[in-house]
Design a protein around this motif. Structure first.
Motif, mmCIF file in Angstrom:
data_model
loop_
_atom_site.group_PDB
_atom_site.id
_atom_site.type_symbol
_atom_site.label_atom_id
_atom_site.label_comp_id
_atom_site.label_asym_id
_atom_site.label_seq_id
_atom_site.Cartn_x
_atom_site.Cartn_y
_atom_site.Cartn_z
ATOM 1 N N GLU A 188 0.823 -1.203 0.000
ATOM 2 C CA GLU A 188 0.000 0.000 0.000
ATOM 3 C C GLU A 188 0.861 1.258 0.000
ATOM 4 O O GLU A 188 0.421 2.315 -0.452
ATOM 5 C CB GLU A 188 -0.930 0.006 1.216
ATOM 6 C CG GLU A 188 -2.016 -1.060 1.171
ATOM 7 C CD GLU A 188 -2.962 -0.926 2.345
ATOM 8 O OE1 GLU A 188 -2.747 -0.006 3.169
ATOM 9 O OE2 GLU A 188 -3.917 -1.730 2.437
ATOM 10 N N GLN A 189 2.077 1.160 0.514
ATOM 11 C CA GLN A 189 2.945 2.329 0.612
ATOM 12 C C GLN A 189 3.996 2.403 -0.502
ATOM 13 O O GLN A 189 4.410 3.496 -0.899
ATOM 14 C CB GLN A 189 3.684 2.350 1.967
ATOM 15 C CG GLN A 189 2.803 2.572 3.170
ATOM 16 C CD GLN A 189 2.113 1.299 3.627
ATOM 17 O OE1 GLN A 189 2.632 0.197 3.405
ATOM 18 N NE2 GLN A 189 0.956 1.445 4.253
ATOM 19 N N LEU A 190 4.438 1.266 -1.017
ATOM 20 C CA LEU A 190 5.589 1.229 -1.918
ATOM 21 C C LEU A 190 5.175 0.797 -3.318
ATOM 22 O O LEU A 190 4.449 -0.182 -3.493
ATOM 23 C CB LEU A 190 6.647 0.253 -1.377
ATOM 24 C CG LEU A 190 7.946 0.132 -2.181
ATOM 25 C CD1 LEU A 190 8.694 1.456 -2.208
ATOM 26 C CD2 LEU A 190 8.817 -0.983 -1.606
ATOM 27 N N GLN A 224 14.565 3.816 -17.520
ATOM 28 C CA GLN A 224 14.395 4.536 -16.257
ATOM 29 C C GLN A 224 13.576 3.687 -15.292
ATOM 30 O O GLN A 224 12.594 3.056 -15.689
ATOM 31 C CB GLN A 224 13.695 5.884 -16.496
ATOM 32 C CG GLN A 224 13.693 6.783 -15.279
ATOM 33 C CD GLN A 224 13.227 8.194 -15.592
ATOM 34 O OE1 GLN A 224 12.493 8.792 -14.796
ATOM 35 N NE2 GLN A 224 13.626 8.742 -16.732
ATOM 36 N N ASN A 225 14.016 3.676 -14.039
ATOM 37 C CA ASN A 225 13.306 2.968 -12.971
ATOM 38 C C ASN A 225 13.036 3.960 -11.846
ATOM 39 O O ASN A 225 13.966 4.600 -11.340
ATOM 40 C CB ASN A 225 14.126 1.789 -12.469
ATOM 41 C CG ASN A 225 13.400 0.968 -11.405
ATOM 42 O OD1 ASN A 225 14.016 0.442 -10.494
ATOM 43 N ND2 ASN A 225 12.089 0.851 -11.510
ATOM 44 N N ARG A 226 11.771 4.099 -11.461
ATOM 45 C CA ARG A 226 11.364 5.087 -10.467
ATOM 46 C C ARG A 226 10.619 4.388 -9.328
ATOM 47 O O ARG A 226 9.854 3.446 -9.553
ATOM 48 C CB ARG A 226 10.461 6.164 -11.100
ATOM 49 C CG ARG A 226 11.091 6.822 -12.310
ATOM 50 C CD ARG A 226 10.098 7.664 -13.087
ATOM 51 N NE ARG A 226 9.649 8.810 -12.334
ATOM 52 C CZ ARG A 226 10.333 9.953 -12.247
ATOM 53 N NH1 ARG A 226 11.492 10.091 -12.885
ATOM 54 N NH2 ARG A 226 9.885 10.964 -11.536
ATOM 55 N N TRP A 227 10.830 4.888 -8.100
ATOM 56 C CA TRP A 227 10.222 4.312 -6.905
ATOM 57 C C TRP A 227 9.514 5.409 -6.110
ATOM 58 O O TRP A 227 9.921 6.575 -6.129
ATOM 59 C CB TRP A 227 11.276 3.653 -6.010
ATOM 60 C CG TRP A 227 11.905 2.446 -6.627
ATOM 61 C CD1 TRP A 227 12.861 2.416 -7.598
ATOM 62 C CD2 TRP A 227 11.607 1.094 -6.326
ATOM 63 N NE1 TRP A 227 13.179 1.125 -7.930
ATOM 64 C CE2 TRP A 227 12.425 0.284 -7.157
ATOM 65 C CE3 TRP A 227 10.732 0.465 -5.431
ATOM 66 C CZ2 TRP A 227 12.390 -1.103 -7.111
ATOM 67 C CZ3 TRP A 227 10.700 -0.923 -5.384
ATOM 68 C CH2 TRP A 227 11.524 -1.691 -6.223
ATOM 69 N N LYS A 228 8.453 5.005 -5.395
ATOM 70 C CA LYS A 228 7.755 5.948 -4.525
ATOM 71 C C LYS A 228 7.275 5.225 -3.272
ATOM 72 O O LYS A 228 6.705 4.139 -3.349
ATOM 73 C CB LYS A 228 6.564 6.589 -5.246
ATOM 74 C CG LYS A 228 5.859 7.656 -4.405
ATOM 75 C CD LYS A 228 4.798 8.387 -5.202
ATOM 76 C CE LYS A 228 4.155 9.491 -4.353
ATOM 77 N NZ LYS A 228 3.127 10.238 -5.119
ATOM 78 N N LEU A 229 7.524 5.857 -2.130
ATOM 79 C CA LEU A 229 7.086 5.347 -0.832
ATOM 80 C C LEU A 229 6.301 6.449 -0.134
ATOM 81 O O LEU A 229 6.774 7.582 -0.018
ATOM 82 C CB LEU A 229 8.289 4.937 0.021
ATOM 83 C CG LEU A 229 7.994 4.493 1.461
ATOM 84 C CD1 LEU A 229 7.184 3.206 1.482
ATOM 85 C CD2 LEU A 229 9.289 4.329 2.250
ATOM 86 N N VAL A 230 5.082 6.126 0.322
ATOM 87 C CA VAL A 230 4.223 7.108 0.968
ATOM 88 C C VAL A 230 3.715 6.537 2.287
ATOM 89 O O VAL A 230 3.109 5.460 2.322
ATOM 90 C CB VAL A 230 3.020 7.481 0.072
ATOM 91 C CG1 VAL A 230 2.146 8.524 0.777
ATOM 92 C CG2 VAL A 230 3.488 8.010 -1.268
ATOM 93 N N THR A 231 3.987 7.248 3.392
ATOM 94 C CA THR A 231 3.402 6.919 4.692
ATOM 95 C C THR A 231 2.671 8.173 5.199
ATOM 96 O O THR A 231 2.587 9.181 4.504
ATOM 97 C CB THR A 231 4.480 6.486 5.697
ATOM 98 O OG1 THR A 231 5.348 7.600 5.971
ATOM 99 C CG2 THR A 231 5.314 5.330 5.126
#
Length: 656
Positions: A188-190, A224-231
């Protein structure tokens, strides 16, 4: 008369066819002075800064294979070839070169230095979510380099709905292209997204029979490789990108026409004049936002990105290579001081290092610039004020101040007025940004040491929403004045290409544009822009060469019924201008059209560019003797190839 007939043709063709810092990390994290990115086409920015957001719907009106092909329907941004041999393109904003536009990718500085000559080909169109084009001196949060405006590219996001997209493209100039992207929600976050791009130009086209390729044979691989983490209180973006490109231009053994009349001095044997450039580019970035007090939208953000660019080029006998490294970092703090007050504070550090070889000559450049800024924004019912000041210290140019001011007054939803003023600075990296000038036999001579460029920019803008019947006419008028205290001048007016610093160069730009939904499904955009651009050449104010005096644009989009068919056409009229000396080029028009058919998961599009076949017949001077004294491929003012036709498809899988 010809222009009137073309306008009529464009109309009848379509009708007949039936048809901020933490804010940059997460748009919901804080208040920003620009609007949230939208995919609903071309929209004006809110807040105090004047500009537009080009969404995916607008990007789909053309093939949009890369960033350089994304401004077809934008009346403010011009895209043209820098020379007739390498395929390098440049943008112009407010009548001035793209070197004065600050390029950003999601609020991070990008595509500078060695990447600049070919940067418009380095961003694949299918990767982009939107493009934000702001005019004039922009916010101090992004640095001191913006003189005529900013272009900020928003990529597709890892946390978008899970899907796989593919795009295939082919055109009549033997260019093939494939793109794919896929994102996965690991939790859910990553989430992460992978973006792939590959293209190759197989052709040997010489429409004007001068013995030189009209466009280089090019192959590119881009990843390109992109990451997102949301808390709840923390947001992170990070990513890596790799690019490898090779261009081969000049004369070709496949072309049947002209060959060298003289022999190259270094070998004593005849051979073809060829141009080859190779680039390997590596980038990494990270952005971290810590949400302190959500009720006050208070946060701290840390952003950084770095690049390594390896460039090798050969122009006939001349060899050039560059090993360039850049690093940029920024620490930001933002908070609301009340319902109407916002404060932004920050520090930044930029480092540039390059090691270049121009034949036997070694050129080293190194600059480290650190600075701090403060920006205050006042937002009332009808008034928005944004004032900023930053102080920076350069290891090459010592201390300098950058003030910026933006004011917007909107007495109602029907009308708004904007005022802007600010200063910008730029460090030129001449060969890294201009090595395509070596596609000329004219020697490059430096008549003075190259210094920091400095310019003031002032702007006025008014936007109107005028009800006409059941529809609304959107009318925009603006004027911008850019004045240089110090400007790098590339002087084509002499026998040599002379390079020096001069003062008092300027640009006056006036533009008016209007958008109106003529009938259900049919939207028309018309624009007119006038440029007065001059620089000081050897003490005399003279017109900037290769710059059109005016531009007219008419763009029509028709999507009848359920909107599964889309008919788009754009006609541009580019005014004449000066080449060198007393030589001038005349006004020329360009027409492009595209038809798109949408299915449930598939879109198929076909189209054509430069359908008027207006082109510079012999953009390469002295082409019959490229080893002689008169060879010059850098005096390009118009299209270098004739009509181009293309076909493509976009496929979408809703989930992996």
């Amino acid at each position: 008369m010809r222009q009137a007939l073309l306008l009529f043709f464009a109309l009848t063709t379509v009708k007949a066819a039936g048809q901020t810092a933490a804010d940059s990390i997460d748009k919901q994290a804080t208040v920003s002075e620009v609007t949230v990115t939208s995919s609903a086409g071309l929209r004006r920015m809110g807040g105090a800064v004047n500009g537009v957001t080009i969404g995916r719907q607008e990007l789909f009106k053309a093939a949009c294979c890369n960033l350089g092909e994304s401004f077809t329907t934008n009346p403010s941004v011009d895209v043209s070839y820098s020379d007739a041999a390498t395929g390098a393109k440049q943008i112009k904003l407010l009548g001035l070169s793209g070197t004065y536009v600050q390029m950003l990718t999601e609020q991070l500085p990008a595509l500078r230095g060695a990447a600049l000559p070919y940067s418009l080909d380095y961003v694949p169109g299918p990767w982009m979510q939107s493009i934000q084009v702001s005019k004039g001196a922009s916010t101090v949060k992004n640095g001191y380099e913006s003189m005529t405006g900013q272009i900020d590219i928003e990529y597709k996001k890892p946390n978008d709905m899970e899907q796989v997209n593919a795009n295939l493209y082919a055109d009549s100039k033997s260019r093939l292209e494939a793109n794919a992207d896929a994102n996965i929600h690991l939790s859910e976050q990553l989430s992460t997204i992978l973006l792939l791009h590959g293209e190759k130009n197989f052709g040997h086209h010489d429409d004007n029979d001068d013995g030189f390729l009209d466009m280089p044979r090019r192959q590119q691989m881009n990843l390109q490789n992109r990451w997102k983490l949301v808390t709840d209180r923390y947001i992170m973006h990070a990513g890596l990108s790799l690019l490898k490109e090779k261009r081969e231009g000049g004369q070709s053994t496949h072309l049947h026409s002209h060959y060298p009349a003289t022999l190259p001095q270094d070998t004593g044997q005849p051979h073809l004049y060829t141009i080859t450039t190779e680039a390997d580019r590596y980038e990494a970035y990270m952005k971290h936002a810590f949400i302190l007090r959500p009720e006050r939208q208070e946060n701290i953000a840390l952003m950084a990105n770095g690049s390594l660019h390896l460039q090798d080029a050969q122009y006939g006998h001349q060899l050039y290579d560059n090993n360039e490294k850049t690093l940029a970092a920024q620490l930001m703090y933002e908070t609301n001081l009340g319902d109407a007050h916002q404060l932004s504070l920050g520090t930044s550090l930029n480092h540039y290092h390059s090691h270049q070889h121009l034949g036997p000559t070694h050129i080293k450049e190194r600059e480290t610039t650190g600075g701090a800024y403060a920006q205050y924004t006042l937002t009332l019912d009808h008034l928005t004020l944004m004032a900023g000041l930053r102080a920076d210290h350069s290891s090459s140019y010592h201390w300098f101040l950058t003030p910026r001011l933006h004011l917007k007054y909107a007495p109602s939803d029907l009308v708004s007025f904007r005022l802007s003023a600010g200063k910008g600075y730029r460090t030129p990296h001449f060969y890294a940004e201009n090595h395509f000038l070596m596609a000329s036999s004219r020697p490059i001579r430096f008549l003075s040491p190259l210094g920091q460029e400095k310019a003031w920019n002032y702007g006025l803008n008014t936007a109107w929403n005028i009800p006409l019947g059941s529809r609304t006419l959107k009318l925009n008028a603006e004027y911008y004045y850019t004045h240089f205290d110090s400007q790098l001048v590339v002087d084509y007016y002499q026998d040599n290409i002379n390079v020096y610093n001069a003062d008092k160069g300027y640009s006056h730009t006036f533009q008016i544009d209007a958008t109106y939904p003529v009938v259900d499904g049919l939207t028309a955009t018309a624009a007119w822009r006038w440029n007065d651009v001059k620089s000081r050449y050897h003490g005399q104010m003279m017109e900037r060469p290769l710059t059109s005096r005016y531009k007219g644009l008419l763009s029509l989009s028709y999507a009848p019924g359920l909107g599964i068919w889309h008919f788009d056409t754009t006609l541009q009229l580019n005014g004449g201008g000066r080449i060198v000396g007393d030589e001038r080029f005349h006004a020329f028009e360009q027409l492009q059209a595209q038809v798109t058919r949408d299915f449930r998961h598939l879109s198929v599009y076909v189209g054509g560019e430069n359908l008027t076949n207006r082109r510079q017949r012999h953009p390469i001077r002295g082409y019959a003797d490229p080893w002689g004294r008169d060879f010059d491929a850098t005096l390009v003012w118009g299209p270098v190839h004739g009509p181009l036709f293309y076909i493509g498809l976009r496929y979408n899988f809703e989930r992996i």
